[in-house]
Motif scaffolding. Sequence first.
Motif, PDB file in Angstrom:
ATOM      1  N   GLU A  68      12.923  -1.352  74.194  1.00 50.31           N
ATOM      2  CA  GLU A  68      13.477   0.020  73.860  1.00 50.31           C
ATOM      3  C   GLU A  68      14.336   0.493  74.852  1.00 50.31           C
ATOM      4  N   ASP A  69      14.853   1.654  74.425  1.00 44.42           N
ATOM      5  CA  ASP A  69      16.027   2.301  75.550  1.00 44.42           C
ATOM      6  C   ASP A  69      15.416   3.199  76.449  1.00 44.42           C
ATOM      7  N   CYS A  70      14.460   2.930  77.003  1.00 49.36           N
ATOM      8  CA  CYS A  70      13.747   3.569  77.951  1.00 49.36           C
ATOM      9  C   CYS A  70      12.806   2.646  78.842  1.00 49.36           C
ATOM     10  N   LYS A  71      12.001   3.423  79.872  1.00 46.96           N
ATOM     11  CA  LYS A  71      11.273   2.713  80.672  1.00 46.96           C
ATOM     12  C   LYS A  71       9.683   2.922  80.065  1.00 46.96           C
ATOM     13  N   ILE A  72       8.947   2.142  79.967  1.00 48.97           N
ATOM     14  CA  ILE A  72       7.803   1.889  79.604  1.00 48.97           C
ATOM     15  C   ILE A  72       6.877   1.591  80.630  1.00 48.97           C
ATOM     16  N   TYR A  73       5.683   2.581  80.891  1.00 50.82           N
ATOM     17  CA  TYR A  73       4.583   2.217  81.943  1.00 50.82           C
ATOM     18  C   TYR A  73       3.124   2.340  81.215  1.00 50.82           C
ATOM     19  N   LEU A  74       2.241   1.550  82.017  1.00 55.18           N
ATOM     20  CA  LEU A  74       0.937   1.833  81.360  1.00 55.18           C
ATOM     21  C   LEU A  74       0.020   1.887  82.652  1.00 55.18           C
ATOM     22  N   ASP A  75      -1.022   2.638  82.695  1.00 54.05           N
ATOM     23  CA  ASP A  75      -1.715   2.744  83.765  1.00 54.05           C
ATOM     24  C   ASP A  75      -2.807   1.675  84.107  1.00 54.05           C
ATOM     25  N   LYS A  76      -3.570   1.455  85.170  1.00 53.79           N
ATOM     26  CA  LYS A  76      -4.253   0.641  85.380  1.00 53.79           C
ATOM     27  C   LYS A  76      -5.444   0.240  84.519  1.00 53.79           C
ATOM     28  N   ASN A  77      -5.953   1.285  84.029  1.00 52.89           N
ATOM     29  CA  ASN A  77      -6.961   1.419  82.662  1.00 52.89           C
ATOM     30  C   ASN A  77      -6.457   0.855  81.415  1.00 52.89           C
ATOM     31  N   HIS A  78      -5.218   0.701  81.415  1.00 50.93           N
ATOM     32  CA  HIS A  78      -4.668   0.508  79.983  1.00 50.93           C
ATOM     33  C   HIS A  78      -5.189   1.669  78.837  1.00 50.93           C
ATOM     34  N   LYS A  79      -5.068   2.923  79.545  1.00 54.26           N
ATOM     35  CA  LYS A  79      -5.496   4.031  78.566  1.00 54.26           C
ATOM     36  C   LYS A  79      -4.577   5.053  78.655  1.00 54.26           C
ATOM     37  N   CYS A  80      -3.577   5.099  79.466  1.00 56.38           N
ATOM     38  CA  CYS A  80      -2.371   5.973  79.322  1.00 56.38           C
ATOM     39  C   CYS A  80      -1.125   5.327  79.397  1.00 56.38           C
ATOM     40  N   LEU A  81      -0.420   5.735  78.409  1.00 52.17           N
ATOM     41  CA  LEU A  81       0.935   5.132  78.266  1.00 52.17           C
ATOM     42  C   LEU A  81       1.837   6.106  78.641  1.00 52.17           C
ATOM     43  N   ARG A  82       3.134   5.781  79.218  1.00 52.43           N
ATOM     44  CA  ARG A  82       4.129   6.696  79.501  1.00 52.43           C
ATOM     45  C   ARG A  82       5.495   6.180  79.157  1.00 52.43           C
ATOM     46  N   PHE A  83       6.291   6.928  78.465  1.00 51.31           N
ATOM     47  CA  PHE A  83       7.678   6.451  78.406  1.00 51.31           C
ATOM     48  C   PHE A  83       8.545   7.456  79.141  1.00 51.31           C
ATOM     49  N   GLU A  84       9.581   6.932  79.867  1.00 60.23           N
ATOM     50  CA  GLU A  84      10.179   7.787  80.515  1.00 60.23           C
ATOM     51  C   GLU A  84      11.883   7.281  80.643  1.00 60.23           C
ATOM     52  N   ILE A  85      12.772   8.077  81.363  1.00 62.59           N
ATOM     53  CA  ILE A  85      13.945   7.651  81.801  1.00 62.59           C
ATOM     54  C   ILE A  85      14.669   7.176  80.448  1.00 62.59           C
ATOM     55  N   PHE A  86      14.794   8.051  79.409  1.00 58.58           N
ATOM     56  CA  PHE A  86      15.306   7.870  78.167  1.00 58.58           C
ATOM     57  C   PHE A  86      16.884   8.058  78.357  1.00 58.58           C
ATOM     58  N   ALA A  87      17.725   7.152  77.553  1.00 62.54           N
ATOM     59  CA  ALA A  87      19.129   7.272  77.768  1.00 62.54           C
ATOM     60  C   ALA A  87      19.681   8.583  77.557  1.00 62.54           C
ATOM     61  N   CYS A  88      20.625   9.283  78.330  1.00 61.07           N
ATOM     62  CA  CYS A  88      21.081  10.339  78.410  1.00 61.07           C
ATOM     63  C   CYS A  88      20.055  11.430  78.378  1.00 61.07           C
ATOM     64  N   LYS A 118      17.357  11.596  81.058  1.00 55.14           N
ATOM     65  CA  LYS A 118      16.758  11.013  82.180  1.00 55.14           C
ATOM     66  C   LYS A 118      15.589  11.741  82.833  1.00 55.14           C
ATOM     67  N   ASP A 119      15.530  13.282  82.659  1.00 52.72           N
ATOM     68  CA  ASP A 119      14.709  14.166  83.133  1.00 52.72           C
ATOM     69  C   ASP A 119      13.295  14.066  82.416  1.00 52.72           C
ATOM     70  N   HIS A 120      13.286  13.510  81.026  1.00 56.08           N
ATOM     71  CA  HIS A 120      12.304  13.470  80.157  1.00 56.08           C
ATOM     72  C   HIS A 120      11.111  12.637  80.055  1.00 56.08           C
ATOM     73  N   TYR A 121       9.830  12.693  79.940  1.00 53.70           N
ATOM     74  CA  TYR A 121       9.016  11.582  79.572  1.00 53.70           C
ATOM     75  C   TYR A 121       8.075  12.160  78.484  1.00 53.70           C
ATOM     76  N   LEU A 122       7.152  11.012  78.264  1.00 58.13           N
ATOM     77  CA  LEU A 122       6.365  11.310  77.238  1.00 58.13           C
ATOM     78  C   LEU A 122       4.999  10.475  77.463  1.00 58.13           C
ATOM     79  N   GLU A 123       3.972  11.198  77.555  1.00 52.08           N
ATOM     80  CA  GLU A 123       2.576  10.581  78.112  1.00 52.08           C
ATOM     81  C   GLU A 123       1.620  10.712  76.991  1.00 52.08           C
ATOM     82  N   LEU A 124       1.045   9.361  76.536  1.00 50.02           N
ATOM     83  CA  LEU A 124       0.056   9.295  75.249  1.00 50.02           C
ATOM     84  C   LEU A 124      -1.365   8.618  75.740  1.00 50.02           C
TER      85      LEU A 124
END
Length: 376
Positions: A125-145, A147-153
Amino acid sequence: MESSEIRKSQANLLLEKYLGLLPSSYNANKVSLQGPIKIENKWIHTKIQISLLQNLKNIGVQTQHHHHIKIKRISEISKLMEGVYIENQKNGNNNMDQSNITSNIIPTKQKSGSIYTEIASLLSEDCKIYLDKNHKCLRFEIFACHKDHYLELSLPSMQALKHTLPDCIDLQALIKECKSLKALLQKFSTFLEGLKPFYENLADIDELCHVVQPSKITTKENWRTIVLKERAFLKIEFKDPFAPLNTMMVNIIGPTGEVGTLRRIFNDGLHRWDGDLNVHRNLLRVFDLCFFPMSLVIESETALIFCNICCSHKSEEGDIPMVSCDNPNCSLIFHASCLKKWFSSLKDGQIFLNVAFGTCPFCKTKLSTSFKELFE
């Protein structure tokens, strides 16, 4: 315990350790597990076949890079996968997620496997995807156009924990219908596109005006307070960021006489509003101005305005002095927070707070009710 029961127990332990694995088949002869395994911050798609027959002791392991390995004990899988990771590094197979953010979010006790399989499928997908070390928090960031936004689930519930959309938007209510991570991610990207006019209008105001509030600008505020003239300020608020021009509210803040004059100018100039222009240019037309006052790039000591209570330019909250009384001959100005503390120290402080917010601490002239929201 029979060998088959031991293998079943070990398979369950494996599922607990590697949350991305799911049972793909389960019968009297074998157990098959399949899904992404995270080793050394990398995702490796893996298929594991565990024989339940006593005369077949081997466990078959297959990875996405066509490694086929036979091992004797389930406990060897971690070491095996680390070896696969090192080999992939040597061969240049680095196209997997760099899932390495740390998080202070307390992980939930729930367990799910399918959500982790879907995460691995989103890596293109057109963004960066990160997962925390416990695999319980997912973060999407650096969306195309965007760059300042993120979403954490939170996982596996997909509840929104943190995001960069304006605070007035109830993101959880907007995404509750999403049944998959991909759908949720697409919806969030759609929101960002829909908010472009909102952020573009705010960016013009930030660049071309002297913004005094909020003291620290982020993507989450749907309002700005700018300097209109000496001791008079203009608050611009977009009630619905998805329809900024249709829901914009303007409030003039300052001494009573100034507010009355500026309000008449604003009302008389509204007929000059042009729907093809942005908010900043329209407000200049309405007030019949060439430009709004701008902040100095380098503020000299003589240019700064100091509060006549705390003698500082900025308060602890980062605000500058904005409150002045209705007496044109009184040159004193105060932080709203300092005045609030001043009023609360008086015996009749509640009367001051509830009726026109009190009087000037020095000349005792009343304060304009337009300053009300600064005290809230």
